[in-house]
Design a protein around this motif. Structure first.
Motif, PDB file in Angstrom:
ATOM      1  N   GLN A 144      12.520  34.818  43.310  1.00  0.00           N
ATOM      2  CA  GLN A 144      13.180  33.974  42.322  1.00  0.00           C
ATOM      3  C   GLN A 144      13.019  32.514  42.733  1.00  0.00           C
ATOM      4  O   GLN A 144      13.111  32.172  43.908  1.00  0.00           O
ATOM      5  CB  GLN A 144      14.671  34.334  42.271  1.00  0.00           C
ATOM      6  N   ARG A 145      12.764  31.636  41.768  1.00  0.00           N
ATOM      7  CA  ARG A 145      12.651  30.202  42.040  1.00  0.00           C
ATOM      8  C   ARG A 145      13.901  29.504  41.524  1.00  0.00           C
ATOM      9  O   ARG A 145      14.300  29.702  40.370  1.00  0.00           O
ATOM     10  CB  ARG A 145      11.408  29.602  41.378  1.00  0.00           C
ATOM     11  N   VAL A 146      14.493  28.704  42.371  1.00  0.00           N
ATOM     12  CA  VAL A 146      15.719  27.979  42.034  1.00  0.00           C
ATOM     13  C   VAL A 146      15.490  26.504  42.354  1.00  0.00           C
ATOM     14  O   VAL A 146      14.906  26.176  43.389  1.00  0.00           O
ATOM     15  CB  VAL A 146      16.918  28.516  42.847  1.00  0.00           C
ATOM     16  N   GLU A 147      15.929  25.622  41.475  1.00  0.00           N
ATOM     17  CA  GLU A 147      15.709  24.185  41.663  1.00  0.00           C
ATOM     18  C   GLU A 147      16.956  23.525  42.263  1.00  0.00           C
ATOM     19  O   GLU A 147      18.055  23.655  41.718  1.00  0.00           O
ATOM     20  CB  GLU A 147      15.357  23.521  40.336  1.00  0.00           C
ATOM     21  N   LEU A 148      16.747  22.816  43.366  1.00  0.00           N
ATOM     22  CA  LEU A 148      17.866  22.115  44.010  1.00  0.00           C
ATOM     23  C   LEU A 148      18.486  21.095  43.074  1.00  0.00           C
ATOM     24  O   LEU A 148      19.719  20.965  43.015  1.00  0.00           O
ATOM     25  CB  LEU A 148      17.386  21.423  45.286  1.00  0.00           C
ATOM     26  N   SER A 149      17.669  20.371  42.314  1.00  0.00           N
ATOM     27  CA  SER A 149      18.205  19.341  41.418  1.00  0.00           C
ATOM     28  C   SER A 149      19.195  19.934  40.425  1.00  0.00           C
ATOM     29  O   SER A 149      20.237  19.322  40.124  1.00  0.00           O
ATOM     30  CB  SER A 149      17.069  18.635  40.671  1.00  0.00           C
ATOM     31  N   LYS A 150      18.909  21.134  39.926  1.00  0.00           N
ATOM     32  CA  LYS A 150      19.798  21.769  38.954  1.00  0.00           C
ATOM     33  C   LYS A 150      21.068  22.300  39.624  1.00  0.00           C
ATOM     34  O   LYS A 150      22.146  22.281  39.022  1.00  0.00           O
ATOM     35  CB  LYS A 150      19.066  22.890  38.221  1.00  0.00           C
ATOM     36  N   LEU A 151      20.947  22.773  40.854  1.00  0.00           N
ATOM     37  CA  LEU A 151      22.156  23.198  41.577  1.00  0.00           C
ATOM     38  C   LEU A 151      23.078  22.012  41.808  1.00  0.00           C
ATOM     39  O   LEU A 151      24.302  22.124  41.656  1.00  0.00           O
ATOM     40  CB  LEU A 151      21.778  23.831  42.915  1.00  0.00           C
ATOM     41  N   LEU A 152      22.501  20.886  42.170  1.00  0.00           N
ATOM     42  CA  LEU A 152      23.314  19.691  42.441  1.00  0.00           C
ATOM     43  C   LEU A 152      23.988  19.170  41.172  1.00  0.00           C
ATOM     44  O   LEU A 152      25.071  18.580  41.239  1.00  0.00           O
ATOM     45  CB  LEU A 152      22.443  18.597  43.062  1.00  0.00           C
ATOM     46  N   SER A 153      23.352  19.404  40.021  1.00  0.00           N
ATOM     47  CA  SER A 153      23.935  18.929  38.757  1.00  0.00           C
ATOM     48  C   SER A 153      24.887  19.943  38.136  1.00  0.00           C
ATOM     49  O   SER A 153      25.476  19.683  37.082  1.00  0.00           O
ATOM     50  CB  SER A 153      22.816  18.597  37.767  1.00  0.00           C
ATOM     51  N   GLY A 154      25.041  21.113  38.774  1.00  0.00           N
ATOM     52  CA  GLY A 154      25.971  22.118  38.273  1.00  0.00           C
ATOM     53  C   GLY A 154      25.432  22.968  37.144  1.00  0.00           C
ATOM     54  O   GLY A 154      26.212  23.553  36.371  1.00  0.00           O
ATOM     55  N   ASP A 155      24.120  23.101  37.033  1.00  0.00           N
ATOM     56  CA  ASP A 155      23.513  23.894  35.974  1.00  0.00           C
ATOM     57  C   ASP A 155      23.923  25.363  36.119  1.00  0.00           C
ATOM     58  O   ASP A 155      23.653  26.003  37.124  1.00  0.00           O
ATOM     59  CB  ASP A 155      21.985  23.761  36.062  1.00  0.00           C
ATOM     60  N   LEU A 183      13.031  31.207  46.564  1.00  0.00           N
ATOM     61  CA  LEU A 183      12.374  29.929  46.802  1.00  0.00           C
ATOM     62  C   LEU A 183      13.229  28.816  46.231  1.00  0.00           C
ATOM     63  O   LEU A 183      13.684  28.901  45.089  1.00  0.00           O
ATOM     64  CB  LEU A 183      10.990  29.897  46.142  1.00  0.00           C
ATOM     65  N   LEU A 184      13.452  27.773  47.018  1.00  0.00           N
ATOM     66  CA  LEU A 184      14.216  26.620  46.558  1.00  0.00           C
ATOM     67  C   LEU A 184      13.261  25.454  46.342  1.00  0.00           C
ATOM     68  O   LEU A 184      12.638  24.957  47.290  1.00  0.00           O
ATOM     69  CB  LEU A 184      15.284  26.247  47.585  1.00  0.00           C
ATOM     70  N   ASP A 185      13.137  25.022  45.098  1.00  0.00           N
ATOM     71  CA  ASP A 185      12.253  23.917  44.735  1.00  0.00           C
ATOM     72  C   ASP A 185      12.966  22.599  45.050  1.00  0.00           C
ATOM     73  O   ASP A 185      14.016  22.295  44.486  1.00  0.00           O
ATOM     74  CB  ASP A 185      11.917  24.005  43.245  1.00  0.00           C
ATOM     75  N   LEU A 186      12.377  21.808  45.944  1.00  0.00           N
ATOM     76  CA  LEU A 186      13.002  20.564  46.405  1.00  0.00           C
ATOM     77  C   LEU A 186      12.421  19.331  45.728  1.00  0.00           C
ATOM     78  O   LEU A 186      12.848  18.208  46.017  1.00  0.00           O
ATOM     79  CB  LEU A 186      12.828  20.429  47.926  1.00  0.00           C
ATOM     80  N   ARG A 187      11.486  19.506  44.816  1.00  0.00           N
ATOM     81  CA  ARG A 187      10.704  18.370  44.328  1.00  0.00           C
ATOM     82  C   ARG A 187      11.392  17.541  43.252  1.00  0.00           C
ATOM     83  O   ARG A 187      10.976  16.405  43.003  1.00  0.00           O
ATOM     84  CB  ARG A 187       9.360  18.874  43.793  1.00  0.00           C
ATOM     85  N   GLY A 188      12.419  18.057  42.624  1.00  0.00           N
ATOM     86  CA  GLY A 188      12.962  17.399  41.439  1.00  0.00           C
ATOM     87  C   GLY A 188      14.087  16.407  41.671  1.00  0.00           C
ATOM     88  O   GLY A 188      14.713  15.963  40.709  1.00  0.00           O
ATOM     89  N   CYS A 189      14.371  16.061  42.930  1.00  0.00           N
ATOM     90  CA  CYS A 189      15.465  15.127  43.184  1.00  0.00           C
ATOM     91  C   CYS A 189      15.189  14.356  44.468  1.00  0.00           C
ATOM     92  O   CYS A 189      14.405  14.781  45.324  1.00  0.00           O
ATOM     93  CB  CYS A 189      16.803  15.868  43.286  1.00  0.00           C
ATOM     94  N   ALA A 190      15.842  13.229  44.599  1.00  0.00           N
ATOM     95  CA  ALA A 190      15.634  12.362  45.772  1.00  0.00           C
ATOM     96  C   ALA A 190      16.025  13.072  47.057  1.00  0.00           C
ATOM     97  O   ALA A 190      15.355  12.922  48.091  1.00  0.00           O
ATOM     98  CB  ALA A 190      16.434  11.077  45.605  1.00  0.00           C
ATOM     99  N   GLU A 191      17.112  13.868  47.002  1.00  0.00           N
ATOM    100  CA  GLU A 191      17.563  14.586  48.202  1.00  0.00           C
ATOM    101  C   GLU A 191      16.471  15.535  48.710  1.00  0.00           C
ATOM    102  O   GLU A 191      16.185  15.604  49.907  1.00  0.00           O
ATOM    103  CB  GLU A 191      18.836  15.371  47.909  1.00  0.00           C
ATOM    104  N   GLY A 192      15.878  16.270  47.774  1.00  0.00           N
ATOM    105  CA  GLY A 192      14.843  17.225  48.148  1.00  0.00           C
ATOM    106  C   GLY A 192      13.570  16.558  48.622  1.00  0.00           C
ATOM    107  O   GLY A 192      12.958  16.974  49.611  1.00  0.00           O
ATOM    108  N   GLN A 193      13.153  15.504  47.922  1.00  0.00           N
ATOM    109  CA  GLN A 193      11.936  14.803  48.309  1.00  0.00           C
ATOM    110  C   GLN A 193      12.073  14.185  49.697  1.00  0.00           C
ATOM    111  O   GLN A 193      11.136  14.222  50.510  1.00  0.00           O
ATOM    112  CB  GLN A 193      11.614  13.710  47.281  1.00  0.00           C
ATOM    113  N   GLY A 194      13.244  13.627  49.981  1.00  0.00           N
ATOM    114  CA  GLY A 194      13.474  13.061  51.307  1.00  0.00           C
ATOM    115  C   GLY A 194      13.407  14.117  52.388  1.00  0.00           C
ATOM    116  O   GLY A 194      12.857  13.888  53.477  1.00  0.00           O
TER     117      GLY A 194
END
Length: 355
Positions: free
Chosen positions: A23-34, A52-63
């Motif tokens: 399963q793919r889950v996006e960190l940006s969406k978790l942080l926004s409460g999706d 799998l946690l996708d880190l690409r969609g937010c500044a926290e993940g990219q950093g």
């Protein structure tokens, strides 16, 4: 995993080997409460126990991707040292420090093919007196401290969503794993050298983790997950993603709602088999003094077995020591824990690893 630039430095992972669909889950969406993303996370945690946690969609993940990529350079510098130099930083009773190749056993009793250096989170964040670390890690302490804090935040974000699905008061699980409490959580650097095809064996034995959440980064393949009746399946490394899995302590605290799944590391498939395998893992664990009793929440089952557990339950320090001893001795072949029903037997043979 680190960025695409890092992946371009090694041969591609082959297409013809059996892989598991995570399963793919996006960190940006978790942080926004999706809510839909949160549901996907919970489904993965109660199903396979890996995602799998996708880190690409937010500044926290990219950093974090940039920090872990720099961490790989630190790891290579350390593992380029001689065995004599590395042995000056032996494994501590806490299971932290340097574990050389052959320091633990695999399923058939042979020495493993993996070396590990583990940095205690307590040391990095100032909760404990600093231990003596090798120069490559010591000179990179600011980077590693920042990386550990950010990885801790990712892991506790996952726990915050789990608390909601389990009917627990908000942030129950993340508060239990606060950075202000002493614990055996650690930032771990692993190295597995290439193996000859004629002598291929498990690099790191099949096991379940004994912590709460593990956040893993690697570029070269080799990680395999036990996929129900399908047996062992590779996890394909993906740029910009981390592999997340839950550990035994989370199964214990949730009464078996979530899964702690068997996994192992074998030689990488295809042309990647000629490349050394480096990985970085942040292993989040409960505080030493945490009582390993199942929590009370609407989504956590109650039953007769709960009373039996109360008679045996101790602290996480005791829980951790027992499990760690079993792993060192190659005696952790007990199968996956918690979650949905899965396999009854574990095939420990290394097969289809050099395709």
């Amino acid at each position: 995993m680190p960025t695409s630039e890092c992946f371009a430095r090694v041969p591609p992972f082959p297409d013809q080997v059996p892989t598991v669909e995570l399963q793919r889950v996006e960190l940006s969406k978790l942080l926004s409460g999706d809510e839909a993303e949160s549901e996907a996370l919970f489904e993965a945690c109660t199903g396979l126990g890996f995602f799998l946690l996708d880190l690409r969609g937010c500044a926290e993940g990219q950093g974090l991707l940039k920090e872990t990529e720099a961490g790989f350079d630190v790891s290579r510098e350390f593992y380029a040292l001689s065995d004599e130099e590395k042995s000056k930083f032996p494994l501590l009773p806490s299971n932290l420090g340097y574990k050389p190749i052959g320091g633990t056993k695999i399923e058939d009793g042979r020495p493993d093919r993996c070396e590990i250096y583990s940095l205690p989170t307590d040391d990095l964040v100032g909760l404990a007196p600093p231990i003596r670390n090798p120069p490559p890690f010591e000179k990179s302490r600011p980077l590693l401290t920042s990386c550990a804090k950010h990885l801790h935040s990712v892991a506790t974000t996952i726990l915050t969503h789990l608390s909601a699905h389990l009917g627990l008061p908000p942030r129950t699980l993340s508060s239990m794993h606060a950075l202000t409490e002493r614990s055996p959580s650690n930032l771990r650097f692993l190295h597995m050298p290439p193996q000859r095809a004629s002598a291929a064996q498990t690099s790191l034995m099949g096991h379940t983790d004994n912590g709460s959440v593990t956040v893993l980064f690697n570029v070269v393949g080799g990680l395999q997950v036990l996929d129900g009746t399908n047996g062992w399946r590779y996890v394909r490394p993906e740029p910009g993603h981390a592999v997340i899995n839950l550990g035994d302590s989370m199964v214990q605290l949730t009464g078996g709602v979530v899964r702690s799944n068997m996994h192992r590391v074998v030689p990488a498939p295809g042309a990647q088999s000629e490349s050394p395998r480096f990985s970085i893992a942040y292993v989040l664990k409960p505080p030493y003094a945490c009582r390993m009793e199942r929590l009370k929440g609407e989504g956590i089952p109650r039953g007769e077995e709960e009373e039996e557990e109360k008679e045996k339950v101790g602290t996480y320090e005791e829980f951790h020591a027992k499990k760690s001893k079993g792993i060192r001795e190659g005696k952790n072949l007990v199968g996956s824990r918690g979650g949905k029903k899965t396999e009854k037997k574990v095939d420990v043979r290394v097969n289809e690893v050099m395709a």
